[in-house]
Scaffold this motif. Structure first.
Motif, short mmCIF file in Angstrom:
data_model
loop_
_atom_site.label_atom_id
_atom_site.label_comp_id
_atom_site.label_asym_id
_atom_site.label_seq_id
_atom_site.Cartn_x
_atom_site.Cartn_y
_atom_site.Cartn_z
N GLY A 80 34.58 -41.56 -45.12
CA GLY A 80 34.24 -41.41 -43.84
C GLY A 80 35.28 -42.04 -43.04
O GLY A 80 35.73 -41.62 -41.89
N TYR A 81 35.90 -43.22 -43.36
CA TYR A 81 36.88 -43.82 -42.57
C TYR A 81 38.23 -43.34 -42.34
O TYR A 81 38.75 -42.83 -41.64
N ILE A 82 38.71 -42.80 -43.81
CA ILE A 82 39.87 -42.24 -43.88
C ILE A 82 40.05 -40.65 -43.16
O ILE A 82 41.08 -40.55 -42.56
N ILE A 83 38.87 -40.06 -43.51
CA ILE A 83 39.11 -38.69 -42.96
C ILE A 83 38.84 -38.69 -41.51
O ILE A 83 39.43 -37.68 -40.71
N THR A 84 38.08 -39.47 -40.56
CA THR A 84 38.22 -39.65 -39.41
C THR A 84 39.54 -40.02 -39.08
O THR A 84 39.93 -39.43 -37.74
N PHE A 85 40.31 -40.82 -39.52
CA PHE A 85 41.45 -41.30 -39.18
C PHE A 85 42.50 -40.16 -39.16
O PHE A 85 43.46 -39.92 -38.23
N VAL A 86 42.58 -39.26 -40.29
CA VAL A 86 43.44 -38.11 -40.58
C VAL A 86 43.23 -37.22 -39.51
O VAL A 86 44.11 -36.37 -39.20
#
Length: 364
Positions: A80-86
């Motif tokens: 959830g964190y990294i996909i929002t980042f990318v």
């Protein structure tokens, strides 16, 4: 500010988020131990012939590795964190292409490899296996593959689709902005909570764990990870992120006895969330290194292979080795060798192809 028009540069933001590498390793160790040697660890704790000190240490670790539950929730929070980042740094088409080539090549390879290496070939038509490769089995009632771990990947795909749609609409609809994300997330979780369970069937070898409501129960953890990143970047308020996270987790505990009674007495969700928040709080204190990056890179292949290849390797070794004590370690070594080879031969080339294709499409 819309999802499509976010600034490309932010203070202290790195192209690689180091604290997530540490969390990935903790997650895959939790899942690996929980699915392979947890019964042996539990037996050690119960063995009064062993000194109490090592038994106490193992007992303290058992909640973190019990059935891999902590690792699974950590994976969802991380994603959830990294996909929002990318998703805020890539155009929608680029985002879609890279996600497809990130998750599907190694997954398809693992599914087909397991089909011919296990007894599935005697039970499932190959066309069913090909349909399993789509990760859309919830919509057509397919059984889970890879020893059951596929259920989490199906949920991941739904989250990728959600974030891709939000990024696509952000440039066209004024209402789709970071300010509206908490409302959208709330509506999704609210509907999931009221609707009948999206997923049914069984997970694991022999159908040992019912899959009822796993989307309802675990999809919100992806949203919690996303909200934490958005709060970190100042794109949603701390009050909104905290309130929604509390509501999502409260719904998880309320629905747990109904959908997943086998997990009602387990604390894996709280443990995973606590670990994630602790590492996030100290996120700027972590240093990287080649060993860390290598182990972190192995995460996906270990996750895909561990819950079936390990048992095949162990069974094969048990029938041939005169020394039972070495069977487990040798099976683990075999598992890691297969994972390393698969990572370099399938996963990394797939990622490179996705990046190259995304660049090519961007120049059209």
């Amino acid at each position: 500010m819309s999802l499509a028009n976010c600034e490309m540069e932010r203070p202290r933001q790195m192209s690689r988020i180091i604290f997530l590498d540490y969390l990935r390793i903790i997650a895959f160790v939790s899942v690996l131990i929980g699915h392979t040697v947890h019964p042996q660890l539990a037996a050690l704790v119960a063995n009064s012939d062993i000194h109490p000190t090592p038994r106490l240490l193992v007992k303290a670790v058992l909640p973190i590795v019990h059935e891999g539950g902590v690792g699974v929730v950590l994976f969802f929070l991380i994603s959830g964190y990294i996909i929002t980042f990318v998703s805020q740094r890539e155009r929608p088409l680029e985002f879609a292409i890279k996600r497809i080539f990130r998750i599907y090549p190694l997954y398809i390879f693992a599914v087909i490899f397991s089909y011919f290496l296990t007894d599935q070939a005697n039970r499932l038509p190959f066309k069913v296996v090909l349909l399993q490769c789509t990760l859309l089995g919830d919509f057509i009632g397919l059984p889970f593959t890879l020893g059951g771990v596929e259920w989490t990947l199906r949920i991941e795909i739904y989250f990728y689709f959600l974030m891709g749609i939000l990024a696509l609409l952000a440039g066209r609809l004024v209402l789709v902005s970071y300010r509206s994300v908490p409302v959208i997330f709330f509506m999704i979780v609210f509907v999931l909570g009221l609707a009948p369970p999206f997923t049914n069937g069984s997970i694991g070898w022999g159908g040992s764990w019912p899959a009822t409501g796993v989307v309802t129960m675990y999809f919100p953890f992806l949203l919690v990870g996303s909200l934490l990143y958005l709060y970190e970047q100042g794109l949603v308020s701390g009050k909104a992120a905290l309130a929604l996270s509390f509501l999502f987790i409260a719904q998880y505990f309320i629905l747990m006895p109904k959908y997943q009674p086998l997990w009602s007495d387990d604390h894996h969700a709280v443990i995973a969330l606590s670990i994630f928040l602790l590492f996030w709080f100290f996120r700027h204190a972590f240093a990287s290194g080649p060993v860390l990056l290598f182990l972190s890179s192995l995460t996906y292949s270990v996750y895909l292979f561990h819950n079936w290849f390990f048992f095949i390797a162990r069974s094969w070794l048990e029938s041939r080795s005169p020394f039972p004590v070495v069977v487990g370690p040798l099976a683990l070594i075999g598992l890691f060798l297969v994972c390393v080879i698969s990572m370099y031969m399938v996963e990394i080339p797939g990622i490179k192809i996705g990046k190259a294709l995304a660049r090519r499409m961007a120049h059209r």
